[in-house]
Write a protein that holds these residues in place. Structure first.
Motif, short mmCIF file in Angstrom:
data_model
loop_
_atom_site.label_atom_id
_atom_site.label_comp_id
_atom_site.label_asym_id
_atom_site.label_seq_id
_atom_site.Cartn_x
_atom_site.Cartn_y
_atom_site.Cartn_z
N UNK A 1 0.86 -1.18 0.00
CA UNK A 1 0.00 0.00 0.00
C UNK A 1 0.90 1.24 0.00
N UNK A 2 0.55 2.31 -0.73
CA UNK A 2 -0.69 2.54 -1.46
C UNK A 2 -0.54 2.23 -2.96
N UNK A 3 -1.66 2.21 -3.67
CA UNK A 3 -1.63 2.19 -5.13
C UNK A 3 -1.38 3.60 -5.65
N UNK A 4 -0.59 3.68 -6.72
CA UNK A 4 -0.28 4.97 -7.35
C UNK A 4 -0.99 5.02 -8.69
N UNK A 5 -2.04 5.83 -8.76
CA UNK A 5 -2.88 5.92 -9.95
C UNK A 5 -2.40 7.08 -10.81
N UNK A 6 -2.42 6.90 -12.14
CA UNK A 6 -1.82 7.89 -13.04
C UNK A 6 -2.83 8.81 -13.71
N UNK A 7 -3.82 9.17 -12.96
CA UNK A 7 -4.69 10.29 -13.30
C UNK A 7 -5.15 10.84 -11.96
N UNK A 8 -5.44 12.10 -11.89
CA UNK A 8 -5.83 12.62 -10.59
C UNK A 8 -6.03 14.12 -10.58
N UNK A 9 -6.42 14.60 -9.43
CA UNK A 9 -6.66 16.03 -9.21
C UNK A 9 -5.63 16.50 -8.20
N UNK A 10 -4.91 17.58 -8.49
CA UNK A 10 -3.91 18.07 -7.54
C UNK A 10 -4.51 18.30 -6.16
N UNK A 11 -3.77 17.93 -5.13
CA UNK A 11 -4.21 18.16 -3.76
C UNK A 11 -5.15 17.10 -3.23
N UNK A 12 -5.45 16.07 -4.03
CA UNK A 12 -6.34 15.01 -3.56
C UNK A 12 -5.59 13.69 -3.43
N UNK A 13 -6.15 12.79 -2.66
CA UNK A 13 -5.54 11.48 -2.46
C UNK A 13 -4.69 11.44 -1.21
N UNK A 14 -4.05 10.31 -0.99
CA UNK A 14 -3.24 10.09 0.20
C UNK A 14 -2.07 11.07 0.23
N UNK A 15 -1.79 11.61 1.41
CA UNK A 15 -0.65 12.51 1.54
C UNK A 15 0.65 11.72 1.56
N UNK A 16 1.64 12.21 0.83
CA UNK A 16 2.94 11.57 0.79
C UNK A 16 3.73 11.93 2.04
N UNK A 17 4.39 10.93 2.61
CA UNK A 17 5.14 11.12 3.85
C UNK A 17 6.59 10.68 3.66
N UNK A 18 7.48 11.30 4.41
CA UNK A 18 8.87 10.86 4.38
C UNK A 18 8.94 9.39 4.80
N UNK A 19 9.71 8.61 4.04
CA UNK A 19 9.83 7.19 4.33
C UNK A 19 8.98 6.31 3.44
N UNK A 20 8.07 6.90 2.67
CA UNK A 20 7.33 6.11 1.69
C UNK A 20 8.27 5.73 0.55
#
Length: 250
Positions: A178-197
């Motif tokens: 986890x997580x899945x990285x989808x290649x379409x999207x809206x800026x500012x939406x979805x899971x927040x990226x964290x250091x260590x991912x």
């Protein structure tokens, strides 16, 4: 579901696996040529990894029988290596995952076979740039939608489409986390990226329509309209210093 954040030591382990993947792609770039078969490439990759103390993590994964996925022309991903010689003008995506001491690193690359056309060169260039645009967004505080939007924007501005049936993923001890990285999207939406991912950024870009079908082997995915597809993939660590590509070779 929680994200498995990696320590600096964990990332060093993934980087060691990534160096083997990177060195293998670099070696392949000098070997892939008209007349070579994807079966020969597959054997080369497996031996390359074993000689360096790693194993091909794809082999045996959910019953997959090969060390690589080898996807030619309209095959978007998960193609089976075979005995058909590659021809001048073809493109082939070689996707590999090395497991070294339990840590995994994943990278795919689309190679042009001999001389190719301007339209194919453009497809390869845009697919690679779409990956790089996505990587630039892999910083703490951004969201997965920022990666997806960057990839989608690059592809569609150039007249191409993103194959959305397949996604990137977290990676570490397991090949798909986890997580899945989808290649379409809206800026500012979805899971927040964290250091260590640690994630793979691996968009598939097609010159035709994005719809795909799965072949009778249960793995090989191809475009429904026969349009060719290209894919570039790196394993990337999200750090406060910026994205670190753990499989860089080019």
């Amino acid at each position: 579901m929680a994200v498995d954040l990696k320590t600096k030591e964990h990332i060093r382990g993934i980087r060691k696996a990534g160096r083997i993947v990177a060195a293998c792609h670099k070696a392949l770039s000098k070997r892939i040529a008209p007349g070579v078969t994807t079966q020969e490439i597959d054997r080369f990759v497996e031996r390359f990894m074993l000689d360096r103390g790693a194993t091909p993590a794809q082999k045996g994964y959910k019953g997959y029988p090969f060390a690589t996925c080898a996807s030619v022309n309209e095959v978007v991903c998960h193609g089976f290596p075979d005995s058909v010689p590659l021809e001048t003008g073809d493109i082939v995506t070689i996707d590999m995952v090395a497991d070294l001491d339990g840590w995994k690193a994943d990278s795919a690359w689309t190679y042009a076979i001999g001389r190719t056309t301007a339209s194919t060169e453009k497809l390869l260039s845009i697919a690679k740039q779409a990956m790089l645009d996505g990587i630039k967004q892999a910083v703490p505080g951004n969201r997965l939608g920022d990666i997806g939007f960057a990839v989608q924007s690059r592809a569609e501005r150039a007249g191409f489409q993103v194959v959305t049936a397949f996604v990137g993923h977290g990676i570490g001890r397991s090949m798909h986390e986890y997580p899945e990285v989808v290649y379409r999207g809206i800026p500012g939406q979805g899971i927040e990226l964290e250091e260590g991912m640690v994630i793979t950024i691996e968009p598939i870009i097609t010159a035709g329509r994005a719809e795909v079908y799965i072949g009778p082997d249960g793995w090989t995915a191809s475009t429904r309209d026969g349009g060719w597809a290209a894919q570039f993939e790196h394993t990337v660590a999200v750090t406060k210093e910026g994205p670190i590509v753990l499989t860089r070779w080019e």
